[in-house]
Design a protein around this motif. Sequence first.
Motif, PDB file in Angstrom:
ATOM      1  N   LEU A  49      50.976 -62.811  98.801  1.00 25.84           N
ATOM      2  CA  LEU A  49      49.295 -62.160  98.358  1.00 25.84           C
ATOM      3  C   LEU A  49      49.314 -62.024  97.285  1.00 25.84           C
ATOM      4  O   LEU A  49      49.886 -61.172  95.891  1.00 25.84           O
ATOM      5  CB  LEU A  49      49.576 -60.396  99.272  1.00 25.84           C
ATOM      6  CG  LEU A  49      48.567 -59.883  99.378  1.00 25.84           C
ATOM      7  CD1 LEU A  49      47.392 -60.638 100.528  1.00 25.84           C
ATOM      8  CD2 LEU A  49      48.276 -58.744  99.537  1.00 25.84           C
ATOM      9  N   PHE A  50      47.800 -62.014  96.774  1.00 21.63           N
ATOM     10  CA  PHE A  50      47.281 -62.067  95.350  1.00 21.63           C
ATOM     11  C   PHE A  50      46.394 -61.743  95.888  1.00 21.63           C
ATOM     12  O   PHE A  50      44.744 -62.035  96.340  1.00 21.63           O
ATOM     13  CB  PHE A  50      46.875 -63.981  94.410  1.00 21.63           C
ATOM     14  CG  PHE A  50      48.941 -64.209  94.251  1.00 21.63           C
ATOM     15  CD1 PHE A  50      48.982 -64.227  93.251  1.00 21.63           C
ATOM     16  CD2 PHE A  50      49.093 -64.682  95.312  1.00 21.63           C
ATOM     17  CE1 PHE A  50      50.332 -64.782  92.880  1.00 21.63           C
ATOM     18  CE2 PHE A  50      50.243 -65.488  94.830  1.00 21.63           C
ATOM     19  CZ  PHE A  50      50.502 -65.715  94.701  1.00 21.63           C
ATOM     20  N   ILE A  51      45.369 -61.021  94.448  1.00 26.96           N
ATOM     21  CA  ILE A  51      44.335 -60.690  94.502  1.00 26.96           C
ATOM     22  C   ILE A  51      43.543 -61.113  93.440  1.00 26.96           C
ATOM     23  O   ILE A  51      43.746 -60.937  92.488  1.00 26.96           O
ATOM     24  CB  ILE A  51      43.749 -58.829  94.748  1.00 26.96           C
ATOM     25  CG1 ILE A  51      44.358 -58.110  95.733  1.00 26.96           C
ATOM     26  CG2 ILE A  51      42.341 -58.416  94.651  1.00 26.96           C
ATOM     27  CD1 ILE A  51      44.437 -56.512  95.963  1.00 26.96           C
ATOM     28  N   LYS A  52      42.382 -61.506  93.600  1.00 29.30           N
ATOM     29  CA  LYS A  52      41.854 -62.108  92.189  1.00 29.30           C
ATOM     30  C   LYS A  52      40.115 -62.137  92.723  1.00 29.30           C
ATOM     31  O   LYS A  52      40.163 -63.130  93.475  1.00 29.30           O
ATOM     32  CB  LYS A  52      41.190 -63.992  92.064  1.00 29.30           C
ATOM     33  CG  LYS A  52      41.581 -64.679  91.275  1.00 29.30           C
ATOM     34  CD  LYS A  52      42.046 -64.371  89.909  1.00 29.30           C
ATOM     35  CE  LYS A  52      41.683 -65.943  89.185  1.00 29.30           C
ATOM     36  NZ  LYS A  52      39.696 -65.640  88.592  1.00 29.30           N
ATOM     37  N   GLY A  53      39.426 -61.797  91.610  1.00 26.00           N
ATOM     38  CA  GLY A  53      37.677 -61.352  91.990  1.00 26.00           C
ATOM     39  C   GLY A  53      38.026 -60.622  92.717  1.00 26.00           C
ATOM     40  O   GLY A  53      38.383 -59.446  93.081  1.00 26.00           O
ATOM     41  N   ASN A  54      37.078 -61.066  93.899  1.00 27.16           N
ATOM     42  CA  ASN A  54      36.469 -59.710  95.051  1.00 27.16           C
ATOM     43  C   ASN A  54      37.791 -60.426  96.500  1.00 27.16           C
ATOM     44  O   ASN A  54      36.870 -60.211  96.672  1.00 27.16           O
ATOM     45  CB  ASN A  54      34.830 -60.361  95.183  1.00 27.16           C
ATOM     46  CG  ASN A  54      34.658 -60.323  94.421  1.00 27.16           C
ATOM     47  OD1 ASN A  54      34.158 -58.607  93.855  1.00 27.16           O
ATOM     48  ND2 ASN A  54      33.374 -60.307  93.983  1.00 27.16           N
ATOM     49  N   TYR A  55      38.801 -60.959  96.243  1.00 29.59           N
ATOM     50  CA  TYR A  55      39.023 -62.124  97.285  1.00 29.59           C
ATOM     51  C   TYR A  55      40.882 -61.958  97.437  1.00 29.59           C
ATOM     52  O   TYR A  55      41.219 -61.425  96.239  1.00 29.59           O
ATOM     53  CB  TYR A  55      38.971 -63.843  97.436  1.00 29.59           C
ATOM     54  CG  TYR A  55      37.470 -63.753  97.506  1.00 29.59           C
ATOM     55  CD1 TYR A  55      36.626 -63.277  99.298  1.00 29.59           C
ATOM     56  CD2 TYR A  55      36.235 -63.945  96.601  1.00 29.59           C
ATOM     57  CE1 TYR A  55      35.475 -64.347  99.302  1.00 29.59           C
ATOM     58  CE2 TYR A  55      34.929 -64.041  97.134  1.00 29.59           C
ATOM     59  CZ  TYR A  55      34.894 -64.686  98.134  1.00 29.59           C
ATOM     60  OH  TYR A  55      33.618 -64.381  98.025  1.00 29.59           O
ATOM     61  N   MET A  56      41.266 -61.473  98.202  1.00 31.83           N
ATOM     62  CA  MET A  56      42.366 -61.722  98.885  1.00 31.83           C
ATOM     63  C   MET A  56      42.890 -62.731  99.309  1.00 31.83           C
ATOM     64  O   MET A  56      42.550 -63.397 100.581  1.00 31.83           O
ATOM     65  CB  MET A  56      43.095 -60.386 100.388  1.00 31.83           C
ATOM     66  CG  MET A  56      42.581 -58.921  99.316  1.00 31.83           C
ATOM     67  SD  MET A  56      42.796 -57.209 100.360  1.00 31.83           S
ATOM     68  CE  MET A  56      45.089 -57.873 100.568  1.00 31.83           C
ATOM     69  N   ILE A  57      44.087 -63.417  98.715  1.00 32.08           N
ATOM     70  CA  ILE A  57      44.222 -64.986  99.082  1.00 32.08           C
ATOM     71  C   ILE A  57      45.727 -64.830  99.807  1.00 32.08           C
ATOM     72  O   ILE A  57      46.622 -63.775  98.619  1.00 32.08           O
ATOM     73  CB  ILE A  57      44.419 -65.436  97.627  1.00 32.08           C
ATOM     74  CG1 ILE A  57      42.955 -65.636  97.287  1.00 32.08           C
ATOM     75  CG2 ILE A  57      44.531 -67.095  98.105  1.00 32.08           C
ATOM     76  CD1 ILE A  57      41.869 -66.625  95.981  1.00 32.08           C
ATOM     77  N   GLN A  58      46.286 -65.221 100.592  1.00 32.59           N
ATOM     78  CA  GLN A  58      47.582 -65.302 101.124  1.00 32.59           C
ATOM     79  C   GLN A  58      48.307 -66.096 101.423  1.00 32.59           C
ATOM     80  O   GLN A  58      47.707 -67.319 102.057  1.00 32.59           O
ATOM     81  CB  GLN A  58      46.905 -64.308 102.035  1.00 32.59           C
ATOM     82  CG  GLN A  58      48.050 -63.996 102.747  1.00 32.59           C
ATOM     83  CD  GLN A  58      48.533 -63.063 104.509  1.00 32.59           C
ATOM     84  OE1 GLN A  58      47.477 -62.472 104.584  1.00 32.59           O
ATOM     85  NE2 GLN A  58      49.326 -62.646 104.522  1.00 32.59           N
TER      86      GLN A  58
END
Length: 205
Positions: free
Chosen positions: A164-173
């Motif tokens: 799980l990553f948080i980059k800018g306005n999004y959570m990316i999994q």
Amino acid sequence: MPKKSTKKKLSALQKFALASLALLILMLGGTYLYVAEVEHGSVSTLFFEIRINKNIQDKPVKDLISYTLPSGWSEDTNALILKDNGNVLLKSADYAGPFSGDSNKRSGASIILGASPKFQFMTIKEYKFWHSLDKNSPDYKDIKIDGVNGIKEENPAYGYQDYLFIKGNYMIQFSPAILSEDVSTEVKNQYQKDIDSIINSIQFK
């Protein structure tokens, strides 16, 4: 003659100290209630629902990251269910599973890539804090890919991993899985090597 008040006015520093103490009590009380709800399996989602950012639009995960596939792997943007959310299925040449149209077959390896707008002001540090309060949550470790901090969750009991990553306005999994069971250790190691290669090749846009 009216009596003079003997009450002393609080200084600005004293007012600040009292306000800080009140805030601390509220935070500790809220944390206690949250932990109690977690332990009883009834965590309220209200705290997160009010932080949904309605101004951020959903984006296909391919608009947020790029990656390199090893030999034999392919990309499926029309996988069952996943395509409705802009998610992507990366799969080995021998993949067969729940997103291939035949749920009775399980073979090969895969990675599901997904993204969603993050909650307002959410950081990976805060996510880890809430995660740590849940005794039933899987173990995790800190990782960094392409300069972006994230976590890797591992749950051996259920045989899955999640990044799980948080980059800018999004959570990316990223959710990798090895579906083949009756194969040699050498084959499983190759699947894992391919998965690691893809994960480490990811670049955030």
